[in-house]
Structure formats: C-alpha cells, structure tokens
Design a protein around this motif. Structure first.
Motif, short mmCIF file in Angstrom:
data_model
loop_
_atom_site.label_atom_id
_atom_site.label_comp_id
_atom_site.label_asym_id
_atom_site.label_seq_id
_atom_site.Cartn_x
_atom_site.Cartn_y
_atom_site.Cartn_z
N LEU A 115 16.41 32.29 -28.25
CA LEU A 115 16.01 30.57 -28.78
C LEU A 115 14.33 30.76 -29.02
N ILE A 116 13.77 30.89 -30.14
CA ILE A 116 12.38 30.71 -30.39
C ILE A 116 11.80 29.25 -30.43
N VAL A 117 10.98 28.93 -29.53
CA VAL A 117 10.08 27.46 -29.75
C VAL A 117 8.72 27.69 -29.97
N GLU A 118 8.42 27.33 -31.04
CA GLU A 118 6.89 27.59 -31.32
C GLU A 118 6.14 26.28 -31.54
N GLY A 119 4.77 26.47 -31.46
CA GLY A 119 3.90 25.30 -31.48
C GLY A 119 2.72 25.37 -30.69
N LEU A 120 2.03 24.25 -31.16
CA LEU A 120 0.54 24.03 -30.51
C LEU A 120 0.70 23.68 -28.98
N PHE A 121 1.65 22.70 -28.78
CA PHE A 121 1.36 22.02 -27.39
C PHE A 121 2.93 22.50 -26.69
N ILE A 122 3.44 23.52 -26.92
CA ILE A 122 4.65 23.68 -26.20
C ILE A 122 4.50 24.23 -24.94
N LEU A 123 3.09 24.59 -24.42
CA LEU A 123 2.84 25.05 -22.87
C LEU A 123 2.42 23.77 -22.56
N HIS A 124 1.99 22.84 -23.22
CA HIS A 124 1.33 21.71 -22.56
C HIS A 124 2.48 20.74 -21.90
N PHE A 125 3.41 20.64 -22.81
CA PHE A 125 4.74 19.82 -22.35
C PHE A 125 5.62 20.57 -21.16
N LYS A 126 5.30 19.85 -20.14
CA LYS A 126 5.77 20.59 -18.95
C LYS A 126 7.11 20.97 -18.97
#
Length: 220
Positions: free
Chosen positions: A117-128
């Motif tokens: 499963l790939i999750v990609e985006g600008l803020f995915i690391l910001h959302f804990k």
C-alpha cells in the motif's frame, strides 16, 4: 522501521509513505515504481484526493488567495479511515480531486487492498497517525529553482493557472508550507532521494532497486 519479512508474516500490507514538495518529482517516481508491479500487487492512495471541496464556491481571486499548502485543507480523518480500511482488506471508493478544474468531471476511484500500500502526499509525515503506520518512508526533494520550473510547467500548461497566480502561490503558500510541514520530517525518513535531473534513468534505477527488495520479501 519494521522489516519487510515481519510485515509479510503478519499478513498485513507493507505501507510505503512517499512525501515530497511540489516539483520534486513524486508523480514520475510513482509512475516508475508502479510499473514494477501488477494491479493486484500494489495499491495507491493519494492525499490530493482528500482536499476539502471549497474551490467551487470561490471566485477566481478568492481561489488564488486560498492557501492549499496547509494540513488543515486536507480531510485527514477520512484519509486515515480509508487507509485503515485497506489495511483490513476492504475496498474503498473515493471521488477524484480535479485540482479546481471545473471542466473535468471527477471520476469515482475504486481502490482495492493489496500486499503493498502506497500513501503519497505533502503532509503524510505531518499527520501523526498516518506517519506511525508507515513501514517505509521515502522523501523526494529537488532544489527550489528546479522545483519551481516544474511547477510552472505543470500549472501553466496542465491546470490553466496564470504566471502571476503560480508565482504568488509559490512565494506565499508553497515555500512556507514546505518549510513548516514537510522539511522537518526529512531526517526521519528511511530514504531521501534528490531528484534534480530530468534524466528518467536515474529515477528508474532507484525504483527498480526498491521494487526488487519488496518483491523478494513481501510478495513471497
């Protein structure tokens, strides 16, 4: 980071997070990566499809001033719920985001669970909650002048924005958002890929190496 073998034994998907600023080359990276797998081996969830729908109520001037480079513009709870559904083996459906282009009729996306499963985006690391679920974190970056050139090419040609609009967003939204909500997580990532060239072979080689390891240890 969990090992690939451990995740495989748990019979759960191996979750890869791909983050990077605008113009870093995430789209091309994903295109190259996905070519190594069949549709039933990998699925992709894009943060872009979870923007709150606001643009349809705005004038052109209001749209230019609206800051889409903030985590608050993303329905992260919906994104988190859909990721959880995929992890639990459930198919999800989501309306495609059309980047404020009113001439495009959005498609209804059907995303089926898969071993990767790939999750990609600008803020995915910001959302804990999302960040903590990732088994592999990949950060893609490019120098500002190169990223801006790519942004201009994309937004002027593909999305119909004016040069003034693109430059306003770049200065007032893109760079501040990147520095506050993405860059601080760079050093937490397992792999940092610098993508300053337009040589496709560079990214093809990187995705081939990652894909080979995943195929050997997850798709067994």
């Amino acid at each position: 980071m969990w090992t690939l073998a451990t995740v495989a034994r748990m019979n759960k998907p191996f979750i890869i997070g791909i983050a990077g600023g605008t113009g870093s080359g995430k789209t091309f990276f994903l295109k190259c990566f996905l070519e190594h797998f069949s549709e039933d081996e990998v699925c992709l969830v894009s943060q872009d499809d979870y923007y709150f729908p606001v643009a349809h109520n705005m004038t052109k001037e209001e749209n230019m001033l609206y800051n889409f480079d903030l985590p608050s513009t993303i329905d992260h709870e919906h994104l988190e719920a859909d990721i959880e559904s995929l992890v639990n083996g459930q198919t999800i459906q989501k309306k495609e985001y059309t980047f404020n282009n009113q001439d495009i009729v959005p498609k209804m996306l059907e995303i089926k669970p898969a071993p990767i499963l790939i999750v990609e985006g600008l803020f995915i690391l910001h959302f804990k909650k999302i960040a903590s679920s990732l088994n592999l974190k990949i950060f893609i970056e490019a120098d500002n002048d190169i990223a801006l050139g790519r942004r201009l090419k994309r937004d002027l040609v593909e999305r119909g924005y004016s040069h003034e609009d693109v430059m306003y967003r770049w200065t007032n939204h893109v760079i501040p958002g990147y520095n506050e909500y993405l860059l601080p997580y760079r050093d937490e990532c397992d792999q940092v890929i610098t993508n300053n060239t337009n040589e496709a072979q560079d990214i093809i080689c990187v995705t081939a190496a990652i894909s080979k390891e995943l195929r050997e240890k997850v798709l067994i």
